[in-house]
Motif scaffolding. Structure first.
Motif, PDB file in Angstrom:
ATOM      1  N   LEU A 304       0.798  -1.220   0.000  1.00 56.77           N
ATOM      2  CA  LEU A 304       0.000   0.000   0.000  1.00 56.77           C
ATOM      3  C   LEU A 304       0.832   1.272   0.000  1.00 56.77           C
ATOM      4  O   LEU A 304       0.285   2.369  -0.067  1.00 56.77           O
ATOM      5  CB  LEU A 304      -0.936   0.011   1.211  1.00 56.77           C
ATOM      6  N   ALA A 305       2.150   1.147   0.087  1.00 50.53           N
ATOM      7  CA  ALA A 305       3.001   2.333   0.180  1.00 50.53           C
ATOM      8  C   ALA A 305       2.795   3.273  -1.000  1.00 50.53           C
ATOM      9  O   ALA A 305       2.588   4.490  -0.820  1.00 50.53           O
ATOM     10  CB  ALA A 305       4.467   1.922   0.296  1.00 50.53           C
ATOM     11  N   ALA A 306       2.846   2.749  -2.219  1.00 51.71           N
ATOM     12  CA  ALA A 306       2.690   3.618  -3.391  1.00 51.71           C
ATOM     13  C   ALA A 306       1.279   4.196  -3.496  1.00 51.71           C
ATOM     14  O   ALA A 306       1.123   5.412  -3.687  1.00 51.71           O
ATOM     15  CB  ALA A 306       3.069   2.859  -4.664  1.00 51.71           C
ATOM     16  N   PRO A 307       0.207   3.396  -3.402  1.00 53.39           N
ATOM     17  CA  PRO A 307      -1.138   3.977  -3.487  1.00 53.39           C
ATOM     18  C   PRO A 307      -1.446   5.025  -2.428  1.00 53.39           C
ATOM     19  O   PRO A 307      -2.205   5.962  -2.680  1.00 53.39           O
ATOM     20  CB  PRO A 307      -2.062   2.755  -3.333  1.00 53.39           C
ATOM     21  N   VAL A 308      -0.863   4.884  -1.227  1.00 55.36           N
ATOM     22  CA  VAL A 308      -1.153   5.829  -0.150  1.00 55.36           C
ATOM     23  C   VAL A 308      -0.264   7.071  -0.217  1.00 55.36           C
ATOM     24  O   VAL A 308      -0.706   8.180   0.097  1.00 55.36           O
ATOM     25  CB  VAL A 308      -1.000   5.141   1.231  1.00 55.36           C
ATOM     26  N   LEU A 309       0.985   6.911  -0.650  1.00 53.56           N
ATOM     27  CA  LEU A 309       1.941   8.001  -0.549  1.00 53.56           C
ATOM     28  C   LEU A 309       2.107   8.835  -1.817  1.00 53.56           C
ATOM     29  O   LEU A 309       2.416  10.023  -1.739  1.00 53.56           O
ATOM     30  CB  LEU A 309       3.322   7.446  -0.144  1.00 53.56           C
ATOM     31  N   GLU A 310       1.923   8.251  -2.993  1.00 57.63           N
ATOM     32  CA  GLU A 310       2.372   8.939  -4.210  1.00 57.63           C
ATOM     33  C   GLU A 310       1.661  10.260  -4.482  1.00 57.63           C
ATOM     34  O   GLU A 310       2.278  11.211  -4.958  1.00 57.63           O
ATOM     35  CB  GLU A 310       2.267   8.024  -5.432  1.00 57.63           C
ATOM     36  N   HIS A 311       0.371  10.366  -4.185  1.00 59.79           N
ATOM     37  CA  HIS A 311      -0.341  11.610  -4.472  1.00 59.79           C
ATOM     38  C   HIS A 311      -0.088  12.672  -3.407  1.00 59.79           C
ATOM     39  O   HIS A 311      -0.559  13.806  -3.534  1.00 59.79           O
ATOM     40  CB  HIS A 311      -1.847  11.344  -4.616  1.00 59.79           C
ATOM     41  N   ARG A 312       0.669  12.306  -2.362  1.00 62.86           N
ATOM     42  CA  ARG A 312       0.990  13.257  -1.302  1.00 62.86           C
ATOM     43  C   ARG A 312       2.407  13.806  -1.419  1.00 62.86           C
ATOM     44  O   ARG A 312       2.824  14.608  -0.594  1.00 62.86           O
ATOM     45  CB  ARG A 312       0.843  12.572   0.065  1.00 62.86           C
ATOM     46  N   MET A 313       3.145  13.370  -2.419  1.00 63.03           N
ATOM     47  CA  MET A 313       4.541  13.747  -2.557  1.00 63.03           C
ATOM     48  C   MET A 313       4.756  14.600  -3.811  1.00 63.03           C
ATOM     49  O   MET A 313       4.048  14.451  -4.797  1.00 63.03           O
ATOM     50  CB  MET A 313       5.422  12.496  -2.626  1.00 63.03           C
ATOM     51  N   LEU A 314       5.738  15.498  -3.729  1.00 64.50           N
ATOM     52  CA  LEU A 314       6.125  16.318  -4.879  1.00 64.50           C
ATOM     53  C   LEU A 314       7.614  16.146  -5.125  1.00 64.50           C
ATOM     54  O   LEU A 314       8.422  16.184  -4.182  1.00 64.50           O
ATOM     55  CB  LEU A 314       5.819  17.798  -4.610  1.00 64.50           C
ATOM     56  N   LEU A 315       7.966  15.960  -6.399  1.00 66.70           N
ATOM     57  CA  LEU A 315       9.368  15.828  -6.761  1.00 66.70           C
ATOM     58  C   LEU A 315       9.991  17.197  -7.031  1.00 66.70           C
ATOM     59  O   LEU A 315       9.302  18.145  -7.401  1.00 66.70           O
ATOM     60  CB  LEU A 315       9.514  14.953  -8.008  1.00 66.70           C
ATOM     61  N   ARG A 316      11.287  17.271  -6.868  1.00 63.80           N
ATOM     62  CA  ARG A 316      12.014  18.486  -7.252  1.00 63.80           C
ATOM     63  C   ARG A 316      11.991  18.613  -8.771  1.00 63.80           C
ATOM     64  O   ARG A 316      12.092  17.614  -9.484  1.00 63.80           O
ATOM     65  CB  ARG A 316      13.446  18.432  -6.738  1.00 63.80           C
ATOM     66  N   PRO A 317      11.842  19.855  -9.284  1.00 64.27           N
ATOM     67  CA  PRO A 317      11.697  20.044 -10.738  1.00 64.27           C
ATOM     68  C   PRO A 317      12.829  19.421 -11.543  1.00 64.27           C
ATOM     69  O   PRO A 317      12.588  18.851 -12.618  1.00 64.27           O
ATOM     70  CB  PRO A 317      11.686  21.575 -10.882  1.00 64.27           C
ATOM     71  N   GLU A 318      14.062  19.485 -11.045  1.00 66.58           N
ATOM     72  CA  GLU A 318      15.181  18.960 -11.822  1.00 66.58           C
ATOM     73  C   GLU A 318      15.092  17.446 -11.992  1.00 66.58           C
ATOM     74  O   GLU A 318      15.514  16.897 -13.021  1.00 66.58           O
ATOM     75  CB  GLU A 318      16.519  19.348 -11.177  1.00 66.58           C
ATOM     76  N   PHE A 319      14.516  16.758 -11.005  1.00 72.92           N
ATOM     77  CA  PHE A 319      14.361  15.307 -11.124  1.00 72.92           C
ATOM     78  C   PHE A 319      13.185  14.963 -12.030  1.00 72.92           C
ATOM     79  O   PHE A 319      13.216  13.958 -12.741  1.00 72.92           O
ATOM     80  CB  PHE A 319      14.188  14.680  -9.745  1.00 72.92           C
ATOM     81  N   GLU A 320      12.126  15.797 -11.986  1.00 71.99           N
ATOM     82  CA  GLU A 320      11.010  15.593 -12.910  1.00 71.99           C
ATOM     83  C   GLU A 320      11.467  15.743 -14.348  1.00 71.99           C
ATOM     84  O   GLU A 320      11.048  14.984 -15.233  1.00 71.99           O
ATOM     85  CB  GLU A 320       9.887  16.594 -12.608  1.00 71.99           C
ATOM     86  N   MET A 321      12.328  16.714 -14.603  1.00 71.34           N
ATOM     87  CA  MET A 321      12.835  16.936 -15.949  1.00 71.34           C
ATOM     88  C   MET A 321      13.665  15.753 -16.440  1.00 71.34           C
ATOM     89  O   MET A 321      13.741  15.489 -17.638  1.00 71.34           O
ATOM     90  CB  MET A 321      13.670  18.218 -15.993  1.00 71.34           C
ATOM     91  N   GLU A 322      14.261  15.021 -15.518  1.00 68.62           N
ATOM     92  CA  GLU A 322      15.032  13.840 -15.887  1.00 68.62           C
ATOM     93  C   GLU A 322      14.155  12.605 -16.077  1.00 68.62           C
ATOM     94  O   GLU A 322      14.655  11.530 -16.413  1.00 68.62           O
ATOM     95  CB  GLU A 322      16.081  13.549 -14.808  1.00 68.62           C
ATOM     96  N   GLY A 323      12.846  12.767 -15.880  1.00 65.88           N
ATOM     97  CA  GLY A 323      11.924  11.653 -16.091  1.00 65.88           C
ATOM     98  C   GLY A 323      11.745  10.734 -14.901  1.00 65.88           C
ATOM     99  O   GLY A 323      11.176   9.640 -15.038  1.00 65.88           O
ATOM    100  N   ILE A 324      12.214  11.150 -13.727  1.00 68.36           N
ATOM    101  CA  ILE A 324      12.023  10.340 -12.522  1.00 68.36           C
ATOM    102  C   ILE A 324      10.551  10.377 -12.127  1.00 68.36           C
ATOM    103  O   ILE A 324       9.903  11.429 -12.159  1.00 68.36           O
ATOM    104  CB  ILE A 324      12.894  10.870 -11.366  1.00 68.36           C
ATOM    105  N   GLU A 325      10.007   9.240 -11.748  1.00 66.42           N
ATOM    106  CA  GLU A 325       8.616   9.157 -11.312  1.00 66.42           C
ATOM    107  C   GLU A 325       8.554   8.920  -9.806  1.00 66.42           C
ATOM    108  O   GLU A 325       9.473   8.331  -9.209  1.00 66.42           O
ATOM    109  CB  GLU A 325       7.881   8.040 -12.056  1.00 66.42           C
ATOM    110  N   ILE A 326       7.439   9.342  -9.211  1.00 66.88           N
ATOM    111  CA  ILE A 326       7.294   9.234  -7.757  1.00 66.88           C
ATOM    112  C   ILE A 326       7.316   7.774  -7.316  1.00 66.88           C
ATOM    113  O   ILE A 326       7.890   7.437  -6.273  1.00 66.88           O
ATOM    114  CB  ILE A 326       5.994   9.930  -7.298  1.00 66.88           C
ATOM    115  N   ARG A 327       6.730   6.886  -8.103  1.00 73.37           N
ATOM    116  CA  ARG A 327       6.733   5.471  -7.705  1.00 73.37           C
ATOM    117  C   ARG A 327       8.151   4.901  -7.662  1.00 73.37           C
ATOM    118  O   ARG A 327       8.426   3.996  -6.877  1.00 73.37           O
ATOM    119  CB  ARG A 327       5.840   4.658  -8.646  1.00 73.37           C
TER     120      ARG A 327
END
Length: 341
Positions: A304-327
């Motif tokens: 349940l870690a991913a279903p419970v946590l992923e919508h509550r977390m925000l990534l740093r923009p530089e990691f989002e630009m690199e294609g990193i996903e919260i899961r």
């Protein structure tokens, strides 16, 4: 009088309000298994979504369902409502939808010369907020009080909602034009995020075969769920049983460590807060009961870690630009935190 701690199979003290005889617990939680089986007959190839929807209901939370059109989001909520004899209402969120269209309003009755309350569709058991991100923040916020407090305030009058009040909000992950992203505070009110992906090839073939025979999911919904699976009072019994599911100190510490690790990860801008910690604990209890266990195992927390946590977390923009996903980050956190034995 202080209650004596209950020792679990690992010898750790367990948290929970008392114990329940195993045969009674098994009989009560068997109801959840029957609901799961009934939903699986109606919805083909979405077993994870079914389990997460049941966890949401049993834990008394709300769920955000994300999926492309046509994967069965509405059907899932309809079937769940019918299986537990709950009232169902659907609101199609649009840019011109007003808060009063959700909650209701007071109108002047010419006959009685008094104002009377006209209740909106939020007064139900199962509310499907379809495409919630198509409405502006003012309308989205009409759900906040209801989701958190189980009550609605209309023209200074506060009205209680049913104890069984669950919001399932849907959104399309690929369509962003003309949408309003949900505020972080509102996303945090959702216990779980359910991802409904395309079915596997064998499931889609099975679905096509059934429809070709005239045995569509809608027909199964009407026939297999013509009567509720859970009788009156059984859902309350299930929720009471879940409150007695044991959580060892090792498991509760594991949950806390996972949440805190999300706040320290290099890729994370905003990590999971204390509400996420409590959500993961309550959801893990519900999943354990769904598996007909009276204790939470590490596998429940990890599932349940991913279903419970992923919508509550925000990534740093530089990691989002690199294609990193919260899961991916959550998987890294799961690997970094030691699992209790």
């Amino acid at each position: 009088m202080n209650e004596k701690p209950v020792l679990g199979t690992d010898g750790q003290a367990q948290s929970g309000s008392g114990t329940m005889p195993p045969e009674v617990f098994a009989r009560i939680t068997g109801g959840a298994r029957r609901v799961r089986e009934a939903l699986s007959r109606v919805i083909v190839g979405q077993s994870e979504a079914i389990d997460l929807a049941l966890v949401t209901l049993l834990a008394g939370g709300h769920a955000l369902i994300e999926g492309v059109p046509g994967v069965g989001k509405t059907l899932l909520v309809k079937a769940l409502a019918r299986a537990v004899a709950g009232d169902f209402q659907r609101i199609q969120f649009t840019p011109d939808l007003m808060p009063a269209d959700v909650t209701g309003t007071s109108v002047f009755d010419l006959r009685t010369q008094e104002f009377r309350l006209v209740r909106g569709p939020i007064f139900t058991n199962f509310l499907l907020a379809d495409e919630i991100n198509r409405a502006p923040a003012k309308t989205q916020s009409a759900l906040l009080e209801a989701m958190q407090e189980r009550q609605v305030t209309i023209d200074r009058e506060t009205c209680a909602l049913s104890p069984v009040f669950v919001v399932f909000a849907t959104q399309n992950p690929i369509e962003h034009q003309g949408t309003y992203p949900l505020p972080e505070a509102q996303k945090d009110r959702f216990l779980i995020k359910i991802r409904m992906d395309y079915p596997a090839a064998e499931d889609e073939n099975e679905l096509a075969r059934l429809v070709a025979k005239g045995d569509s999911p809608e027909r199964r919904l009407a026939e297999d769920l013509s009567a509720p699976v859970l009788q009156s009072g059984e859902l309350e019994q299930l929720r009471a049983a879940i409150a007695k599911v044991r959580v060892s100190e090792a498991i509760s510490g594991y949950i806390v460590s996972l949440a805190r690790e999300t706040r320290q990860h290099a890729a994370v801008w905003v990590g999971a807060g204390p509400r996420a910690t409590l959500a993961l604990l309550s959801a893990s209890r519900a999943l354990a009961a769904l598996e007909e266990r009276d204790f939470v195992a590490p596998e429940d927390v990890k599932a349940l870690a991913a279903p419970v946590l992923e919508h509550r977390m925000l990534l740093r923009p530089e990691f989002e630009m690199e294609g990193i996903e919260i899961r991916e980050v959550i998987n890294a956190v799961l690997e970094a935190v030691e699992v209790p034995r």
